[in-house]
Motif scaffolding. Structure first.
Motif, short mmCIF file in Angstrom:
data_model
loop_
_atom_site.label_atom_id
_atom_site.label_comp_id
_atom_site.label_asym_id
_atom_site.label_seq_id
_atom_site.Cartn_x
_atom_site.Cartn_y
_atom_site.Cartn_z
N PHE A 1 0.87 -1.17 0.00
CA PHE A 1 0.00 0.00 0.00
C PHE A 1 0.91 1.22 0.00
CE2 PHE A 1 -3.94 1.96 0.19
CZ PHE A 1 -4.16 2.76 1.30
N TYR A 2 0.72 2.10 -0.97
CA TYR A 2 1.61 3.26 -1.12
C TYR A 2 0.87 4.54 -0.74
CZ TYR A 2 4.89 0.20 -3.43
OH TYR A 2 5.78 -0.81 -3.71
N LEU A 3 1.49 5.31 0.12
CA LEU A 3 0.89 6.53 0.62
C LEU A 3 1.74 7.74 0.28
CD1 LEU A 3 -0.12 5.14 4.10
CD2 LEU A 3 -1.72 6.08 2.43
N CYS A 4 1.08 8.76 -0.21
CA CYS A 4 1.72 10.04 -0.50
C CYS A 4 1.30 11.03 0.59
CB CYS A 4 1.28 10.53 -1.86
SG CYS A 4 1.98 12.12 -2.35
N ALA A 5 2.20 11.89 0.98
CA ALA A 5 1.90 12.87 2.03
C ALA A 5 2.56 14.20 1.70
CB ALA A 5 2.38 12.37 3.39
N GLN B 1 1.81 15.98 8.79
CA GLN B 1 1.73 15.59 7.40
C GLN B 1 0.28 15.28 7.05
OE1 GLN B 1 4.54 12.51 6.34
NE2 GLN B 1 6.30 13.72 7.03
N PHE B 2 -0.10 15.65 5.82
CA PHE B 2 -1.42 15.34 5.29
C PHE B 2 -1.25 14.20 4.29
CE2 PHE B 2 -4.14 18.83 6.72
CZ PHE B 2 -3.19 19.66 7.27
N PHE B 3 -2.12 13.20 4.39
CA PHE B 3 -1.97 12.00 3.57
C PHE B 3 -3.05 11.89 2.51
CE2 PHE B 3 1.35 9.37 5.46
CZ PHE B 3 1.61 10.06 6.62
N ASN C 1 -8.11 0.81 4.60
CA ASN C 1 -7.89 1.18 3.20
C ASN C 1 -7.94 2.69 2.98
OD1 ASN C 1 -7.63 -1.52 2.16
ND2 ASN C 1 -9.81 -1.74 2.58
N ARG C 2 -7.51 3.43 3.96
CA ARG C 2 -7.48 4.89 3.85
C ARG C 2 -6.09 5.40 4.19
NH1 ARG C 2 -12.59 7.11 4.61
NH2 ARG C 2 -11.61 9.06 3.98
N GLY C 3 -5.86 6.67 3.88
CA GLY C 3 -4.64 7.32 4.31
C GLY C 3 -4.69 7.63 5.79
N LEU C 4 -3.57 8.11 6.32
CA LEU C 4 -3.51 8.45 7.73
C LEU C 4 -4.08 9.84 7.98
CD1 LEU C 4 -1.32 6.17 7.37
CD2 LEU C 4 -0.15 7.23 9.30
N GLN C 5 -4.63 10.02 9.19
CA GLN C 5 -5.12 11.33 9.61
C GLN C 5 -4.38 11.74 10.88
OE1 GLN C 5 -9.39 11.53 10.06
NE2 GLN C 5 -9.70 10.00 8.46
N PHE C 6 -3.99 12.97 10.94
CA PHE C 6 -3.31 13.52 12.10
C PHE C 6 -4.27 13.64 13.29
CE2 PHE C 6 -0.64 16.22 14.57
CZ PHE C 6 -1.41 17.28 15.02
N LEU C 7 -3.82 13.20 14.48
CA LEU C 7 -4.62 13.31 15.69
C LEU C 7 -4.12 14.43 16.61
CD1 LEU C 7 -5.34 9.68 16.98
CD2 LEU C 7 -7.00 11.37 16.15
N LEU C 8 -2.84 14.39 16.93
CA LEU C 8 -2.28 15.37 17.84
C LEU C 8 -0.76 15.33 17.80
CD1 LEU C 8 -1.26 13.41 20.35
CD2 LEU C 8 -3.66 13.55 21.02
N LYS C 9 -0.14 16.35 18.40
CA LYS C 9 1.32 16.41 18.43
C LYS C 9 1.79 17.09 19.71
CE LYS C 9 1.46 20.73 15.77
NZ LYS C 9 1.87 21.37 14.47
#
Lengths: 115, 114
Positions: free
Chosen positions: A88-92, A104-106, B41-49
């Motif tokens: 699975f390839y992710l761009c950010a 980062q936004f994905f 099956n989704r991209g990542l989402q930012f939660l906190l830092k």
């Protein structure tokens, strides 16, 4: 709406073929990244670019190539030299070129399968 | 070598109970710390830092995380879990004396049971 788009969502590759994964962002972000995700592992960095016409290798760049001719676009080519490309390839992208304290936004990802 | 550990592959919690997803790190210097969530099956989402300041950081969807410098930990918490919190959670660290690239944990699958 601002965001990152990746296409295609699913991609099938035959042995010996090169394929290109698209990544476009309209967030006006400087830095862009490509990650590979395998089950049970964290994200591994393939390539990143902090500015147009410049990019650096990440931890697993062998068998991959990129270009950054425009700020909004960062395509990834998976070459036949990549022996195990199914993943699975992710761009950010992120706002500041160093990508330090900004998140980062994905994109939604591309699932590549080798037939 | 610098690394991030998420010691639990999976965490199971009953809906309404508090949840904790653990993260420890081994990097030189003072890092920046992040949590991301990934739905199937989704991209990542930012939660906190955590960058600096108060050790308790509040983020999206009612999540918070506590930075503990002496234990080099950054555990993710939520007082009352929802079924919709079920997802894959990643901890990530930027060591400030490196090339500023994120070091990722392997992820923890959080399952919230009704």
């Amino acid at each position: 709406d601002g965001g990152i788009t990746q296409s295609p969502k699913y991609l099938f590759r035959k042995e010996g073929q090169n394929v290109t994964l698209s990544c476009e962002q309209n967030l006006n972000h400087d830095a862009m990244y490509w990650y590979r995700q395998d089950p049970g592992q964290g994200l591994r960095l393939i390539y990143y670019s902090q500015i147009v016409n410049d990019f650096q290798k990440g931890d697993i760049a062998e068998g991959y190539s990129v270009s950054r001719e425009k700020k909004e676009s960062f395509p990834l080519t998976v070459t036949s030299a990549q022996k195990n490309p199914t993943a699975f390839y992710l761009c950010a992208s992120t706002r500041d070129p160093l990508g330090t304290y900004n998140e980062q936004f994905f994109g939604p990802g591309t699932r590549l399968t080798v037939l | 070598a610098q690394s991030v550990a998420q010691p639990e592959d999976q965490v199971n919690v009953a809906e309404g109970n508090p949840l904790t997803v653990k993260c420890t790190y081994s990097v030189s210097g003072n890092p920046y710390l992040f949590w991301y969530v990934q739905y199937p099956n989704r991209g990542l989402q930012f939660l906190l830092k955590y960058i600096t300041g108060d050790n308790l950081v509040k983020g999206s969807y009612g999540f918070e995380a506590e930075f503990n410098k002496s234990q080099t930990s950054f555990h993710l918490k939520k007082p009352s879990a929802l079924v919709s919190d079920s997802a894959l959670y990643f901890c990530a660290v930027i060591p400030l004396d490196s090339n500023y690239q994120l070091i990722w944990g392997a992820g923890t699958k959080l399952i919230i049971k009704p």
